[in-house]
Design an enzyme around this catalytic site. Structure first.
Site, PDB file in Angstrom:
ATOM      1  N   CYS A  38      39.236  28.512  32.301  1.00  0.00           N
ATOM      2  CA  CYS A  38      39.372  29.939  32.603  1.00  0.00           C
ATOM      3  C   CYS A  38      40.134  30.097  33.912  1.00  0.00           C
ATOM      4  O   CYS A  38      39.695  29.613  34.961  1.00  0.00           O
ATOM      5  CB  CYS A  38      37.999  30.598  32.696  1.00  0.00           C
ATOM      6  SG  CYS A  38      38.062  32.276  33.332  1.00  0.00           S
ATOM      7  N   GLY A  57      43.679  45.482  25.421  1.00  0.00           N
ATOM      8  CA  GLY A  57      44.770  44.890  26.206  1.00  0.00           C
ATOM      9  C   GLY A  57      44.327  43.781  27.137  1.00  0.00           C
ATOM     10  O   GLY A  57      45.046  43.419  28.063  1.00  0.00           O
ATOM     11  N   HIS A  74      37.278  41.547  34.697  1.00  0.00           N
ATOM     12  CA  HIS A  74      38.020  41.904  35.914  1.00  0.00           C
ATOM     13  C   HIS A  74      38.317  43.386  35.904  1.00  0.00           C
ATOM     14  O   HIS A  74      38.485  43.995  34.847  1.00  0.00           O
ATOM     15  CB  HIS A  74      39.306  41.087  36.044  1.00  0.00           C
ATOM     16  CG  HIS A  74      40.201  41.157  34.851  1.00  0.00           C
ATOM     17  ND1 HIS A  74      39.982  40.396  33.720  1.00  0.00           N
ATOM     18  CD2 HIS A  74      41.289  41.909  34.590  1.00  0.00           C
ATOM     19  CE1 HIS A  74      40.916  40.660  32.820  1.00  0.00           C
ATOM     20  NE2 HIS A  74      41.721  41.588  33.314  1.00  0.00           N
TER      21      HIS A  74
END
Ligand code: 5GP
Ligand code: ZN
Length: 113
Positions: free
Chosen positions: A3, A92, A99
């Site tokens: 990640c 999206g 985040h």
């Protein structure tokens, strides 16, 4: 785990940091969509908003407490800014670590399309 934001949180990938504490990190987006574009992440790996629950929502509250301070420091507190959290493919989301985008420095269009 592979990640990119976990690696940024661990300091394994460099970032232009603007804020850090034991729970969260904020840094400049590598591809800014507005004159000010900061990403705020929990250090803990949470994939997206679907994974926020009563055990980890304190970090989200903390992020929302810190964002106004970051916005003020970045000079966008008064004129305003937008906080964006993309979740999943239709939302999206391209990085699978929760985040929050903090966007400002120009008049942002709404709706985003
Ligand atoms: P999303 O599309 O998932 O909501 O947002 C991911 C954001 O992460 C994008 O705005 C993209 O420009 C940013 N980003 C992707 N990789 C990196 C990186 O390695 N460093 C930084 N600072 N930002 C990144
Ligand atoms: Zn992660």
């Amino acid at each position: 785990m592979d990640c990119i934001f976990c690696k940024i949180a661990a300091g394994e990938i460099p970032s232009k940091k603007v804020y850090e504490d034991d729970m969260i990190l904020a840094f400049h987006d590598i591809s800014p969509a507005s004159p000010v574009h900061i990403l705020v992440i929990p250090k803990e790996h949470i994939p997206c908003a679907n994974n926020i629950n009563s055990n980890n929502s304190n970090v989200v509250a903390h992020i929302y407490e810190v964002i106004p301070k970051i916005a003020k420091e970045q000079g966008i507190g008064e004129k305003g800014y937008r906080i964006v959290n993309n979740c999943g493919e239709d939302g999206g989301q391209t990085v699978g670590h929760l985040h929050f985008h903090v966007l400002g420095g120009r008049n942002l269009k709404w709706p985003p399309g």
